[in-house]
Scaffold this active site. Sequence first.
Site, PDB file in Angstrom:
ATOM      1  N   ASP A  87      15.924  -8.937  33.304  1.00 44.13           N
ATOM      2  CA  ASP A  87      16.716 -10.165  33.432  1.00 44.13           C
ATOM      3  C   ASP A  87      17.102 -10.670  32.048  1.00 44.13           C
ATOM      4  O   ASP A  87      18.249 -11.035  31.784  1.00 44.13           O
ATOM      5  CB  ASP A  87      15.921 -11.266  34.145  1.00 44.13           C
ATOM      6  CG  ASP A  87      15.656 -10.951  35.606  1.00 44.13           C
ATOM      7  OD1 ASP A  87      14.924  -9.972  35.861  1.00 44.13           O
ATOM      8  OD2 ASP A  87      16.160 -11.663  36.490  1.00 44.13           O
ATOM      9  N   TYR A 134       4.380 -18.924  41.531  1.00 50.20           N
ATOM     10  CA  TYR A 134       4.695 -17.493  41.596  1.00 50.20           C
ATOM     11  C   TYR A 134       3.419 -16.689  41.783  1.00 50.20           C
ATOM     12  O   TYR A 134       2.392 -16.973  41.163  1.00 50.20           O
ATOM     13  CB  TYR A 134       5.391 -17.045  40.292  1.00 50.20           C
ATOM     14  CG  TYR A 134       5.718 -15.576  40.313  1.00 50.20           C
ATOM     15  CD1 TYR A 134       6.854 -15.117  40.963  1.00 50.20           C
ATOM     16  CD2 TYR A 134       4.862 -14.634  39.725  1.00 50.20           C
ATOM     17  CE1 TYR A 134       7.142 -13.747  41.021  1.00 50.20           C
ATOM     18  CE2 TYR A 134       5.141 -13.271  39.774  1.00 50.20           C
ATOM     19  CZ  TYR A 134       6.279 -12.840  40.421  1.00 50.20           C
ATOM     20  OH  TYR A 134       6.563 -11.496  40.487  1.00 50.20           O
ATOM     21  N   GLY A 227      12.886  -2.555  39.595  1.00 50.52           N
ATOM     22  CA  GLY A 227      13.688  -3.767  39.741  1.00 50.52           C
ATOM     23  C   GLY A 227      14.352  -3.843  41.112  1.00 50.52           C
ATOM     24  O   GLY A 227      14.980  -4.844  41.434  1.00 50.52           O
ATOM     25  N   ASP A 229      12.900  -3.692  44.299  1.00 49.50           N
ATOM     26  CA  ASP A 229      11.595  -3.642  44.956  1.00 49.50           C
ATOM     27  C   ASP A 229      11.546  -3.011  46.354  1.00 49.50           C
ATOM     28  O   ASP A 229      10.806  -2.080  46.590  1.00 49.50           O
ATOM     29  CB  ASP A 229      11.018  -5.066  45.082  1.00 49.50           C
ATOM     30  CG  ASP A 229      11.018  -5.814  43.768  1.00 49.50           C
ATOM     31  OD1 ASP A 229      11.474  -5.257  42.754  1.00 49.50           O
ATOM     32  OD2 ASP A 229      10.558  -6.967  43.750  1.00 49.50           O
ATOM     33  N   ARG A 263      13.459 -11.674  51.815  1.00 51.53           N
ATOM     34  CA  ARG A 263      12.487 -11.158  50.841  1.00 51.53           C
ATOM     35  C   ARG A 263      11.769  -9.940  51.439  1.00 51.53           C
ATOM     36  O   ARG A 263      11.838  -9.684  52.642  1.00 51.53           O
ATOM     37  CB  ARG A 263      11.440 -12.251  50.528  1.00 51.53           C
ATOM     38  CG  ARG A 263      11.990 -13.440  49.776  1.00 51.53           C
ATOM     39  CD  ARG A 263      12.225 -13.163  48.306  1.00 51.53           C
ATOM     40  NE  ARG A 263      11.017 -12.715  47.607  1.00 51.53           N
ATOM     41  CZ  ARG A 263      11.012 -12.207  46.376  1.00 51.53           C
ATOM     42  NH1 ARG A 263      12.140 -12.068  45.708  1.00 51.53           N
ATOM     43  NH2 ARG A 263       9.900 -11.817  45.809  1.00 51.53           N
ATOM     44  N   GLU A 466      21.339 -14.970  43.681  1.00 48.76           N
ATOM     45  CA  GLU A 466      20.687 -13.740  43.248  1.00 48.76           C
ATOM     46  C   GLU A 466      21.416 -12.528  43.855  1.00 48.76           C
ATOM     47  O   GLU A 466      21.650 -11.533  43.180  1.00 48.76           O
ATOM     48  CB  GLU A 466      19.228 -13.800  43.723  1.00 48.76           C
ATOM     49  CG  GLU A 466      18.317 -12.752  43.148  1.00 48.76           C
ATOM     50  CD  GLU A 466      16.900 -12.875  43.703  1.00 48.76           C
ATOM     51  OE1 GLU A 466      16.651 -13.727  44.604  1.00 48.76           O
ATOM     52  OE2 GLU A 466      16.034 -12.117  43.241  1.00 48.76           O
TER      53      GLU A 466
HETATM   54  C1  DGY Z   1       9.346 -10.336  42.419  1.00 48.80           C
HETATM   55  O1  DGY Z   1       8.384 -11.076  42.252  1.00 48.80           O
HETATM   56  O2  DGY Z   1      10.110 -10.412  43.393  1.00 48.80           O
HETATM   57  C2  DGY Z   1       9.675  -9.375  41.369  1.00 48.80           C
HETATM   58  O3  DGY Z   1      10.669  -8.484  41.728  1.00 48.80           O
HETATM   59  C3  DGY Z   1       8.480  -8.639  40.804  1.00 48.80           C
HETATM   60  O4  DGY Z   1       8.812  -8.405  39.509  1.00 48.80           O
END
Ligand code: DGY
Length: 503
Positions: A87, A134, A227, A229, A263, A466
């Site tokens: 990023d 997070y 990147g 995921d 997600r 995003e």
């Molecule tokens: C997330 O937390 O979604 C990221 O992709 C991990 O780096």
Amino acid sequence: MGRNRTFPVEIAPEALLTTLVADERLVWAVSRPNGDEKGDEGMILPRSVPVRRETLAVRAQEVLHRNDMGGWTRAAPDLYPHQWSWDSAFIAIGLAHLDTRRAARELESLFQHQWNTGKVPHIVFNPEAPPDSYFPGSDHWACAAASPDAPPAPPYTSCLCQPPVHAIAALRVWKVAERNGGEEAGAARAFLREIYPKLMLWHRYLLSYRDPEDSGLVTIFHPWESGTDNSPRWDTSLAAVEVGDLAPYPRHDLQHVANASQRPTDADYDRYLWLVKLIKEAGCDEMSIYRSHPFLVKDALFSAILVAANEALLEIAGLVGGRVEDRALIAQWIERGRRGLARCRDPELGLCPDYDLRTGSALRAHTVAGFAPLVAGGLRPRRLAILRETLMSPSFIGHPALGRPLAPSTSPNDPGFNPRSYWRGPVWPVIDWLLWWAFVRAGEHQLAERVRESSLEQIAEGGFAEYFEPFTGEPLGSREQSWTAAVALDWLAHGPQREMRAA
Ligand code: DGY
């Protein structure tokens, strides 16, 4: 922090500010023409303001300023409150058009946390981020600091890494500063001299620790390193990972999106966290991980970005008077990477799939990562034509139901496709940027321009999301995503009339 630079864009910033005020009152109402998705029903996403094209540059700048944490930029305000490695590189590319010194600082601050091995960590944790913002956060990764190769902590870092866009970004910073001239160019040259050995160490790490086979392809230990995921790229390899006992864990990420379907699933997360646990147990040591880890994959896109980054590094080496031996080595790395990518091409798919080292088989998913050789560049005309044809086919940009001619992250024809789920279908502006840049470098200016225009239109309509639903253009995931603002700025600085002087 340095002063703002002028906007090398199509519209004067003062004019933009006036229009901006009117736009602030608007909201984006989610449009769902098919009406068949669960969740998100009729929901208003208050922060997703449709951004008229004319206000785009100012709005992009504002997003970057709001996410600016001093010498570094958080990836997004809520979902990603830390500094992410790739990023940051894209962010530096965008910042270069506002303030080249600040752009350089973005990369410098990331590289302050480089490991002794040369690894650039995928996250540098912000000690001031709220603890439940997070997961897995710094306390989960604190063990990484026990490694003799870890940088001094706090701030803590993860022990994974991400695609090496950094040399590409550093060169972009230089090119913009050189054009601006004067002291700015001098400062950028000093920055290049400072960062060059660090970039060299980083690439050397990837070419050694992550490619002990000399294949030209980088091995990743975790889908987070790609990147991308939850891309179907990893489905087969992840399915083979047997998850053992895991302590319960929170899904803070789900608080920050409109619907959990955007997600990765809990089953994905179990595997992500299990792999993290194994990496921690191996002391984050690459040799041990290589011996026993259940997820060892050659990532085609990562490897292609490394090839392109090595080309940038070679140019930087020339600018800073790098050693002749180092330049020869970088040239070898480029060749090695291109040979590796050529070996993994799949004529039937028309793509370049990833490769599972554990099973010795190709991972034949239909995803945008398969266009990796385009990103690596240096293709013969025939090979370029095949990739272009695949990209334009109904499997990708030519799909009749797409809202815009932009490549979905996963082909709608792939069984793993899901138009709302993260990397399983949505369109990602940063991926569009990579494709645009690849076309520019390949001399395919018309195609490049089409990607640039369509992506800017999408952002103008949906905001700095995003990622975007490929059929409706609905903004998904996090809002105010820094790298989306950054690539928009870079595109605005490269109108067709300039035809990519700095690209
Ligand atoms: C997330 O937390 O979604 C990221 O992709 C991990 O780096």
